[in-house]
Design an enzyme around this catalytic site. Structure first.
Site, mmCIF file in Angstrom:
data_model
loop_
_atom_site.group_PDB
_atom_site.id
_atom_site.type_symbol
_atom_site.label_atom_id
_atom_site.label_comp_id
_atom_site.label_asym_id
_atom_site.label_seq_id
_atom_site.Cartn_x
_atom_site.Cartn_y
_atom_site.Cartn_z
ATOM 1 N N GLU A 212 0.881 -1.177 0.000
ATOM 2 C CA GLU A 212 0.000 0.000 0.000
ATOM 3 C C GLU A 212 0.912 1.219 0.000
ATOM 4 O O GLU A 212 1.388 1.644 1.055
ATOM 5 C CB GLU A 212 -0.905 -0.014 1.244
ATOM 6 C CG GLU A 212 -1.838 -1.214 1.329
ATOM 7 C CD GLU A 212 -3.037 -1.108 0.390
ATOM 8 O OE1 GLU A 212 -3.276 -0.018 -0.163
ATOM 9 O OE2 GLU A 212 -3.721 -2.128 0.201
ATOM 10 N N CYS A 246 -2.126 9.483 2.557
ATOM 11 C CA CYS A 246 -1.685 8.885 1.284
ATOM 12 C C CYS A 246 -2.618 9.202 0.138
ATOM 13 O O CYS A 246 -2.183 9.310 -0.998
ATOM 14 C CB CYS A 246 -1.525 7.379 1.440
ATOM 15 S SG CYS A 246 -3.022 6.578 2.014
HETATM 16 P P1 NAD Z 1 7.450 5.106 7.643
HETATM 17 O O1 NAD Z 1 8.715 5.885 7.570
HETATM 18 O O2 NAD Z 1 6.735 5.008 8.925
HETATM 19 O O3 NAD Z 1 7.802 3.683 7.054
HETATM 20 C C1 NAD Z 1 6.838 2.660 6.936
HETATM 21 C C2 NAD Z 1 7.356 1.432 7.653
HETATM 22 O O4 NAD Z 1 8.560 0.969 7.067
HETATM 23 C C3 NAD Z 1 7.650 1.687 9.147
HETATM 24 O O5 NAD Z 1 7.048 0.662 9.901
HETATM 25 C C4 NAD Z 1 9.156 1.663 9.201
HETATM 26 O O6 NAD Z 1 9.649 1.208 10.429
HETATM 27 C C5 NAD Z 1 9.531 0.724 8.093
HETATM 28 N N1 NAD Z 1 10.880 1.002 7.574
HETATM 29 C C6 NAD Z 1 11.494 2.209 7.480
HETATM 30 N N2 NAD Z 1 12.725 2.060 6.939
HETATM 31 C C7 NAD Z 1 12.899 0.756 6.689
HETATM 32 C C8 NAD Z 1 13.963 -0.033 6.130
HETATM 33 N N3 NAD Z 1 15.086 0.514 5.706
HETATM 34 N N4 NAD Z 1 13.778 -1.378 6.028
HETATM 35 C C9 NAD Z 1 12.638 -1.937 6.433
HETATM 36 N N5 NAD Z 1 11.603 -1.255 6.970
HETATM 37 C C10 NAD Z 1 11.714 0.072 7.106
HETATM 38 O O7 NAD Z 1 6.380 5.659 6.635
HETATM 39 P P2 NAD Z 1 6.627 6.450 5.346
HETATM 40 O O8 NAD Z 1 7.196 5.549 4.305
HETATM 41 O O9 NAD Z 1 7.274 7.774 5.587
HETATM 42 O O10 NAD Z 1 5.072 6.722 5.017
HETATM 43 C C11 NAD Z 1 4.703 7.661 4.151
HETATM 44 C C12 NAD Z 1 4.431 7.022 2.804
HETATM 45 O O11 NAD Z 1 3.470 6.008 2.947
HETATM 46 C C13 NAD Z 1 3.865 7.971 1.786
HETATM 47 O O12 NAD Z 1 4.439 7.704 0.541
HETATM 48 C C14 NAD Z 1 2.391 7.617 1.758
HETATM 49 O O13 NAD Z 1 1.737 7.935 0.564
HETATM 50 C C15 NAD Z 1 2.445 6.153 1.993
HETATM 51 N N6 NAD Z 1 1.199 5.697 2.581
HETATM 52 C C16 NAD Z 1 0.423 4.849 1.874
HETATM 53 C C17 NAD Z 1 -0.786 4.438 2.400
HETATM 54 C C18 NAD Z 1 -1.697 3.503 1.674
HETATM 55 O O14 NAD Z 1 -2.594 2.972 2.318
HETATM 56 N N7 NAD Z 1 -1.518 3.262 0.392
HETATM 57 C C19 NAD Z 1 -1.173 4.885 3.658
HETATM 58 C C20 NAD Z 1 -0.339 5.742 4.354
HETATM 59 C C21 NAD Z 1 0.853 6.125 3.816
#
Ligand code: NAD
Length: 463
Positions: A212, A246
């Site tokens: 997602e 998102c």
């Molecule tokens: P985030 O930084 O919280 O990362 C998401 C998850 O990935 C966390 O649990 C984090 O611990 C893990 N993570 C971070 N670095 C990692 C690594 N190197 N290796 C493994 N796991 C790792 O969240 P984010 O990515 O900043 O979230 C924002 C993004 O998420 C935006 O692009 C947004 O559009 C997208 N998003 C999508 C949805 C959806 O439902 N499609 C919903 C919310 C957010």
């Protein structure tokens, strides 16, 4: 937490799954009811956690996090029996007598990795689907919403069966260690960069993934709508959670005349939603981290501020902002904004907007404000996205009957309601025939003329 410790946690969930703990529907119902109780009993704690993590208003936490999960859980409880029931499939005449059916069985141990922006909804939404489908779950909340993550870790063991469900807190290091383990499905919500890491790690074990992700969700407005209504709906969808949604509209497309009229109306809508000084509004959120604050303030320079524009680093505050005069190649048009800045871009007509959108990565959502049926149809036909909203922004995401997910760069897989149940189940096909009569002798060797002519007509008879 060491790798061995993490391996032990996953192995214990696998043992519980192999012991059949999660399979009975009664167990699944008990977990879903437990989840409901957890959210109802501890609403105030969760509201406080989100206020600490994101300066989130308690009302918005109820609306966009807690209630979405409660509705999803109630829906799953209501429909679980029907979803889990084997589905009969009619057999072609050539295979009768016999029976065919599809059984939805649980996959095993599901890993749910959540982001920080809706840290309750995006963690527990997939968990509802995983538990309803009879799986064990390891959930990994985001370290960037630390108060919510800690609250989840504290609450979950008291409400959900600890043999089958675990919360594992941590960031990249812990997630990397988790991803070394074999899961039966990985459900990841977050950005595309980590999405790729997750998909690569999953590939090593041939584990299926739901991704997602996000991306740039466009909103197109034409002059057939009441622009004041459109402005308010766009402002609400864009500036909720300070744009850290998102499915938030990422950028606005319209003709010069429409933009000249709607941009001030969006300014007016912002005042109605958050008052003259949004920084003083209890309903306006903050940017999640200093790093994200820095990145967003840099993007402000990519155009001319038409509305808002004020920032306060101490408070990680960025005012709800609209910018115009944005260049095609500017950074703000290359990356997902994921903050309270709305660039307004001029196009000559709907056809140009469609060409632009279709030429880029497929968005998670697409919004079209138009009363013209032919314009709406042209967007539906001419573009691909996870979802479409006509004269509405963001709220399609909350409708349980509308499967939620992306396509292409915005992700893969669907959940919400029955779509989530199906994603986290194995649809096992079953065929059963009686030993007599032997109708299959028609296709056994030796291949006589009779069998040969049967075979040549078989495809028709099987369909
Ligand atoms: P985030 O930084 O919280 O990362 C998401 C998850 O990935 C966390 O649990 C984090 O611990 C893990 N993570 C971070 N670095 C990692 C690594 N190197 N290796 C493994 N796991 C790792 O969240 P984010 O990515 O900043 O979230 C924002 C993004 O998420 C935006 O692009 C947004 O559009 C997208 N998003 C999508 C949805 C959806 O439902 N499609 C919903 C919310 C957010």
């Amino acid at each position: 937490m060491t790798s061995d410790h993490i391996a032990g946690i996953v192995a214990a969930r696998r043992r519980a799954f192999d012991d059949g703990v999660t399979k009975p529907l009664a167990w699944r119902r008990k977990q879903l009811a437990g989840l409901q109780r957890m959210l109802v009993d501890n609403g105030a704690q969760l509201e406080a956690a989100l206020a600490a993590d994101l300066h989130r208003s308690p009302t918005e936490t109820q609306l966009a996090d807690i209630n979405v999960v409660l509705a999803e859980t109630a829906h799953a409880l209501r429909h679980l029996g029907q979803w889990a029931r084997p589905k009969r499939v009619p057999l072609p005449l050539a295979l009768q007598p016999g029976r065919g059916w599809v059984v939805r069985e649980p996959l095993g141990v599901v890993l749910v990795i959540a982001p920080w922006n809706y840290p309750v909804q995006l963690l527990l939404g997939p968990v509802v689907a995983a538990l309803a489908a009879g799986n064990c779950v390891v959930m990994k909340p985001s370290e960037l919403a630390p108060a919510t993550s800690a609250t989840m870790a504290r609450l979950v063991p008291g409400y959900l069966d600890p043999r089958a469900v675990t919360v594992l807190e941590g960031g990249a290091a812990e997630t990397t260690a988790l991803l070394e383990q074999r899961f039966d499905h990985i459900f990841y919500t977050g950005g595309a960069r980590v999405g790729r890491i997750v998909a690569e790690a999953a590939a090593r074990h041939l584990t299926p993934v739901t991704l997602e992700l996000g991306g740039k969700s466009p909103v197109y407005v034409d002059d057939s709508v009441d622009l004041a209504v459109a402005a308010k709906r766009i402002a609400w969808g864009k500036f909720m959670n300070a744009g850290q949604t998102c499915v938030a509209p990422d950028y606005l497309l319209g003709t010069r005349e429409v933009l000249e009229r709607i941009v001030p109306l969006i300014g007016g809508a912002i005042r109605e939603l958050y008052g003259e000084d949004p920084q003083a509004s209890p309903d306006y959120a903050r940017i999640v981290s200093p790093g994200r604050f820095e990145a967003l303030t840099r993007l402000l320079g990519d155009g001319t501020v038409a509305v808002g524009g004020r920032t306060d680093a101490q408070d990680r505050y960025i005012a709800p902002t609209v910018i115009t005069g944005v260049g095609e190649g500017s950074r703000i048009m290359q990356e997902e904004i994921f903050g309270p800045i709305l660039p307004a871009l001029e196009v000559s007509d709907a056809a140009e907007a469609i060409r632009r959108i279709a030429a880029g990565p497929k968005p998670l959502s697409l919004y079209v404000f138009s009363q013209r049926e032919e314009v709406r149809r042209a967007f539906l036909r001419g573009t691909s996205s996870g979802a479409v909203g006509f004269n509405a922004a963001v709220i399609q995401q909350t409708v349980i009957g509308l499967p939620f997910g992306g396509v292409g760069d915005s992700g893969m897989g669907r959940y919400r309601g029955e779509a989530g149940f199906a994603t986290l189940s194995n649809e096992k096909s079953v065929l059963s025939k009686p030993l007599a009569p032997e109708s299959m002798s028609m296709i056994f060797p030796p291949y006589s003329r009779r069998v040969d002519s049967f075979a040549r007509g078989l495809l028709r008879r099987l369909s």
